[in-house]
Design a protein around this motif. Structure first.
Motif, short mmCIF file in Angstrom:
data_model
loop_
_atom_site.label_atom_id
_atom_site.label_comp_id
_atom_site.label_asym_id
_atom_site.label_seq_id
_atom_site.Cartn_x
_atom_site.Cartn_y
_atom_site.Cartn_z
N ASP A 165 8.18 21.27 4.00
CA ASP A 165 7.11 22.25 4.04
C ASP A 165 5.86 21.66 4.67
O ASP A 165 5.22 22.26 5.52
N THR A 166 5.51 20.49 4.17
CA THR A 166 4.31 19.81 4.65
C THR A 166 4.42 19.50 6.14
O THR A 166 3.47 19.69 6.90
N ILE A 167 5.61 19.03 6.54
CA ILE A 167 5.81 18.67 7.95
C ILE A 167 5.77 19.91 8.83
O ILE A 167 5.16 19.91 9.89
N SER A 168 6.38 20.99 8.36
CA SER A 168 6.38 22.18 9.22
C SER A 168 4.97 22.78 9.28
O SER A 168 4.53 23.25 10.31
N ALA A 169 4.24 22.72 8.16
CA ALA A 169 2.87 23.23 8.18
C ALA A 169 2.01 22.43 9.17
O ALA A 169 1.03 22.94 9.72
N ALA A 213 6.51 21.44 -5.05
CA ALA A 213 6.75 22.72 -4.38
C ALA A 213 6.26 23.91 -5.18
O ALA A 213 6.73 25.01 -5.02
N SER A 214 5.33 23.67 -6.08
CA SER A 214 4.77 24.81 -6.78
C SER A 214 3.89 25.57 -5.79
O SER A 214 3.50 25.04 -4.76
N LYS A 215 3.56 26.80 -6.13
CA LYS A 215 2.82 27.65 -5.19
C LYS A 215 1.50 27.00 -4.76
O LYS A 215 1.12 27.06 -3.61
N ALA A 216 0.87 26.39 -5.72
CA ALA A 216 -0.46 25.83 -5.44
C ALA A 216 -0.42 24.79 -4.32
O ALA A 216 -1.38 24.64 -3.60
N ASN A 217 0.72 24.10 -4.19
CA ASN A 217 0.75 23.02 -3.22
C ASN A 217 1.38 23.43 -1.89
O ASN A 217 1.15 22.80 -0.88
N ALA A 218 2.22 24.46 -1.94
CA ALA A 218 3.05 24.72 -0.79
C ALA A 218 2.19 24.93 0.46
O ALA A 218 1.23 25.65 0.48
N GLY A 219 2.61 24.23 1.51
CA GLY A 219 2.03 24.47 2.83
C GLY A 219 0.60 23.98 3.00
O GLY A 219 0.03 24.20 4.05
N ARG A 220 0.05 23.33 2.01
CA ARG A 220 -1.34 22.93 2.22
C ARG A 220 -1.52 21.73 3.11
O ARG A 220 -2.56 21.57 3.72
N GLY A 221 -0.47 20.88 3.17
CA GLY A 221 -0.44 19.75 4.09
C GLY A 221 -1.72 19.00 4.18
O GLY A 221 -2.36 18.88 5.16
N LEU A 277 1.60 13.92 4.89
CA LEU A 277 2.40 13.64 3.69
C LEU A 277 1.58 12.87 2.66
O LEU A 277 1.67 13.11 1.46
N HIS A 278 0.77 11.93 3.15
CA HIS A 278 -0.04 11.14 2.22
C HIS A 278 -1.04 12.05 1.51
O HIS A 278 -1.23 11.97 0.30
N ALA A 279 -1.65 12.96 2.29
CA ALA A 279 -2.61 13.89 1.69
C ALA A 279 -1.90 14.73 0.63
O ALA A 279 -2.42 14.94 -0.48
N ARG A 280 -0.71 15.19 0.95
CA ARG A 280 0.02 16.07 0.04
C ARG A 280 0.49 15.35 -1.23
O ARG A 280 0.38 15.88 -2.33
N MET A 312 0.83 -1.20 0.00
CA MET A 312 0.00 0.00 0.00
C MET A 312 0.87 1.26 0.00
O MET A 312 2.03 1.23 0.41
N THR A 313 0.27 2.36 -0.39
CA THR A 313 1.02 3.63 -0.41
C THR A 313 1.43 4.06 1.00
O THR A 313 2.40 4.78 1.17
N THR A 314 0.67 3.62 1.99
CA THR A 314 1.13 3.73 3.38
C THR A 314 0.26 2.82 4.22
O THR A 314 -0.65 2.16 3.70
N ASP A 315 0.53 2.75 5.52
CA ASP A 315 -0.22 1.85 6.39
C ASP A 315 -1.68 2.32 6.48
O ASP A 315 -1.96 3.40 7.01
N PRO A 316 -2.63 1.53 5.99
CA PRO A 316 -4.03 1.97 5.98
C PRO A 316 -4.62 2.16 7.38
O PRO A 316 -5.62 2.85 7.53
N ARG A 317 -3.98 1.58 8.40
CA ARG A 317 -4.48 1.81 9.76
C ARG A 317 -4.16 3.24 10.21
O ARG A 317 -4.85 3.84 11.00
N ILE A 318 -3.09 3.78 9.67
CA ILE A 318 -2.72 5.16 10.01
C ILE A 318 -3.48 6.11 9.08
O ILE A 318 -3.91 7.19 9.47
N CYS A 319 -3.65 5.68 7.85
CA CYS A 319 -4.19 6.56 6.84
C CYS A 319 -5.16 5.77 5.96
O CYS A 319 -4.76 5.06 5.04
N PRO A 320 -6.45 5.86 6.25
CA PRO A 320 -7.44 5.06 5.53
C PRO A 320 -7.47 5.34 4.02
O PRO A 320 -7.96 4.50 3.26
N ALA A 321 -6.94 6.48 3.60
CA ALA A 321 -6.94 6.78 2.17
C ALA A 321 -5.81 6.05 1.42
O ALA A 321 -5.67 6.22 0.21
#
Ligand code: ASP
Ligand code: MG
Length: 463
Positions: A405-409, A455-463, A442-445, A231-240
Motif C-alpha cells: 500500500d505504502t509503495i503504491s501510494a 493496515a488499519s484505516k488510519a494508516n492505509a495509504g498515508r505513506g 516505508l520508514h515514515a510509515r 540503525m532502522t535504515t541507512d541515515p544517509r537515505i533517511c535522516p529520521a
C-alpha cells in the motif's frame, strides 16, 4: 575474554588510535583480544595500486605507496612510537614495493597476488596499533593473524577452516591473554594450509573478529565502528533513522545480507554457533550503548525492526519452453549459478517462468549465455532490493498489504516480490532510482508514526 574489533575509521590516524587505546583499557578486566582493520581507506588504495601497476602505471602506484607509507609514519611520530617500531614498518613497505614492481613487470594480477597486496593494510595497521598501545600503557602483543586464521585457497574470498583456526587461535592467544597481555591482530587476513596469504573478502575484519571470538568462546564480540549502532535504515537515505538497541541474530543476518553496511554478512555465523552476543559500538562515542545482537532479543516496539536496501541488482527473467518448472530445469538452472559462483538474492517462480535477482557485481554475461540454452532470457539491470526485517512478519495479518500500500501510494513500480523464506522479511525489487523514495516512505510509515494495528484505516495509504 572478549574480542574487540576496530574498523578503518577507528584507527584512521593517531587521534583515533589513542581513543581506541583508552576504550581497550576500559575493558582490561574482561581480558580483551583486539582485531583491527587497515587504516581507513588504505585497502581501496592498495587495490588501486595493484591494478595500476598491472595496467602499466607503476610510477602512479609507487606514488600512492609513498603516501600510504607517510601516513603510517606520521601516525607513528604523533603517537611517539619508538623509532625501532618505524624501522619494523620500513621493510614491510619495501617488500610491498617489490610486489608492485613484480606485478608491473608481468602485467598480470592474480587473485592470489591481490590478496598479498591487500594484506599489507592490516599487517601494517596491527603493527602500528600494537606499538601505540604499548606507548599508551597497554601491554599489547602483536600476533600475526595469518598464523591463527586458516582458510581454503579461494583467494580474495577465502572460507575459514574452523577446526584448524580454532585450534591455532586457542594455542596462540590463550597463553598471552592469561598472562595479562592484550593480543592485537589484523582482521581480514588469513593464510591457506600452505601458509600463503589469503583474505576473507572486503569488509572481512568483522568476520575475523567473530571467528576469533568463537574460537576463544568469548563472552562477547564488540564491533567498534563510526556509527551509533545498527540503525532502522541507512541515515544517509533517511535522516529520521533511529538506532536499534537490541535485535536477534536472524534479523541482523538478514539485514547484513540485504545491504545494511554495518556488518559483514558472514559475521554472525560463528557467533550464532556459540551463542555469543555481538555489540556494534561507536568508537567516537564510547559511552553509547550501541546495538546488541543476540539469540533472543526482546520484541520490537515497531512492526519491523529495520529496512535494508541493496543497490546494484540485476534481474534475470527466464521463460522455459520445457515442461514447465520441472525439477530438472530448476536443477540445471541453479547448477549454472554454481558453476559461475553466483548466488541468487531473491527468486520467484510461476508456472512457466522464473525471476532471479542477483548482485550486478558478479560476472553475469557468461551465466546468461549458458542459461539461453534452457529458455528465453531477459536481463534487467539497475535494480535495487528493499528488504523489511522483523519477527512480527509471520505473526501479524496485513503486514504485507500495508507495505505494498505504502509503495503504491508513493507511485513506485515493483518488479519482484518475495516474502522471505526465513519468514522474517518481506523483500521486493524496484528501479534503483526509486529505492531512496521507497525506503523513505516505508520508514515514515513503519517507524515515524504511532504504531496502530497494521493496515488499519488510519494508516492505509498515508505513506
Ligand atoms: N580492510 C578491509 C577492507 O577495507 C577489511 C575490513 O576493513 O574489514 O575491506
Ligand atoms: Mg566494515
Amino acid at each position: 575474554m572478549i574480542v574487540m574489533k576496530f574498523g578503518g575509521t577507528s584507527v584512521e590516524d593517531s587521534k583515533a588510535i589513542t581513543r581506541v587505546a583508552s576504550i581497550v583499557a576500559s575493558r582490561s578486566q574482561q581480558q580483551p583480544a583486539v582485531v583491527v582493520s587497515a587504516m581507513g581507506g588504505v585497502t581501496d588504495v592498495l587495490i588501486a595500486m595493484a591494478r595500476g601497476a598491472a595496467a602499466g602505471d607503476l610510477s602512479g602506484s609507487l606514488k600512492s605507496l609513498q603516501a600510504v607509507r607517510e601516513r603510517h609514519f606520521k601516525a607513528c611520530e604523533e603517537l611517539r612510537v619508538a623509532p625501532q617500531v618505524c624501522a619494523q614498518l620500513q621493510p614491510l613497505f619495501d617488500s610491498l614495493e617489490m610486489v608492485l614492481r613484480g606485478i608491473a613487470a608481468l602485467g598480470e594480477l592474480s587473485p592470489r597476488t591481490m590478496d598479498n597486496v591487500m594484506s599489507y593494510g592490516e599487517i601494517c595497521s596491527s603493527a602500528l596499533v600494537t606499538a601505540a598501545f604499548n606507548v599508551l600503557g597497554l601491554p599489547a602483543e602483536l600476533v600475526d593473524a595469518r598464523e591463527c586464521l586458516i582458510t581454503d585457497s579461494a583467494f580474495t574470498r577465502a572460507a575459514p577452516n574452523f577446526e584448524a583456526t580454532n585450534q591455532r587461535t586457542q594455542s596462540k592467544l590463550v597463553p598471552l591473554i592469561s598472562k595479562g597481555r592484550v593480543p592485537v591482530m589484523g582482521g581480514f587476513i588469513a593464510s591457506n594450509a600452505d601458509g600463503i596469504t589469503t583474505t576473507l573478502g572486503r569488509g572481512g575484519s568483522d568476520y575475523s573478529a567473530s571467528i576469533f571470538g568463537a574460537a576463544l568462546s568469548a563472552d562477547s564480540i564488540e564491533i567498534w565502528t563510526d556509527v551509533q549502532g545498527v540503525m532502522t535504515t541507512d541515515p544517509r537515505i533517511c535522516p529520521a533513522a533511529q538506532k536499534i538497541d537490541e535485535l536477534g541474530f536472524a534479523e541482523a543476518s538478514e539485514l547484513a545480507y540485504f545491504g545494511a553496511k554495518v556488518l559483514h554478512p558472514a559475521t554472525l555465523i560463528p557467533a550464532v554457533r556459540k551463542n555469543i552476543p555481538v555489540y556494534v559500538l561507536d568508537s567516537r562515542h564510547p559511552e553509547g550503548k550501541g546495538t546488541c545482537i543476540r539469540g533472543r532479543a526482546p520484541r520490537s516496539q515497531t512492526t519491523f525492526r529495520a529496512i535494508a536496501a541493496k543497490k546494484n541488482v540485476t534481474i534475470i527473467n527466464m521463460k522455459t519452453t520445457r515442461k514447465l518448472m520441472a525439477f530438472s530445469f530448476l536443477k540445471a538452472l541453479f547448477e549454472a549459478f554454481e558453476r559461475h559462483s553466483l548466488s541468487a538474492d531473491l527468486v520467484s517462480t510461476s508456472e512457466a517462468s522464473i525471476s532471479i535477482a542477483l548482485d550486478s557485481a558478479g560476472v553475469i554475461p557468461p551465466l546468461v549465455e549458458e542459461l539461453r540454452q534452457l529458455g528465453d532470457i531477459e536481463v534487467e539491470p539497475a535494480k535495487a532490493i528493499v528488504c523489511l526485517v522483523g519477527e512480527d512478519v509471520k505473526r501479524i495479518i496485513g503486514v504485507a498489504a500495508s507495505v505494498f500500500d505504502t509503495i503504491s501510494a508513493a507511485g513506485i513500480n515493483i518488479h519482484m516480490i518475495s516474502q522471505g523464506a526465513s519468514e522474517i522479511n518481506i523483500s521486493f525489487v524496484v528501479e534503483e532510482s526509486d529505492m531512496p523514495k521507497a525506503v523513505q516512505h516505508l520508514h515514515a510509515r513503519f517507524f515515524e508514526q504511532p504504531q496502530a494495528a497494521p493496515a488499519s484505516k488510519a494508516n492505509a495509504g498515508r505513506g
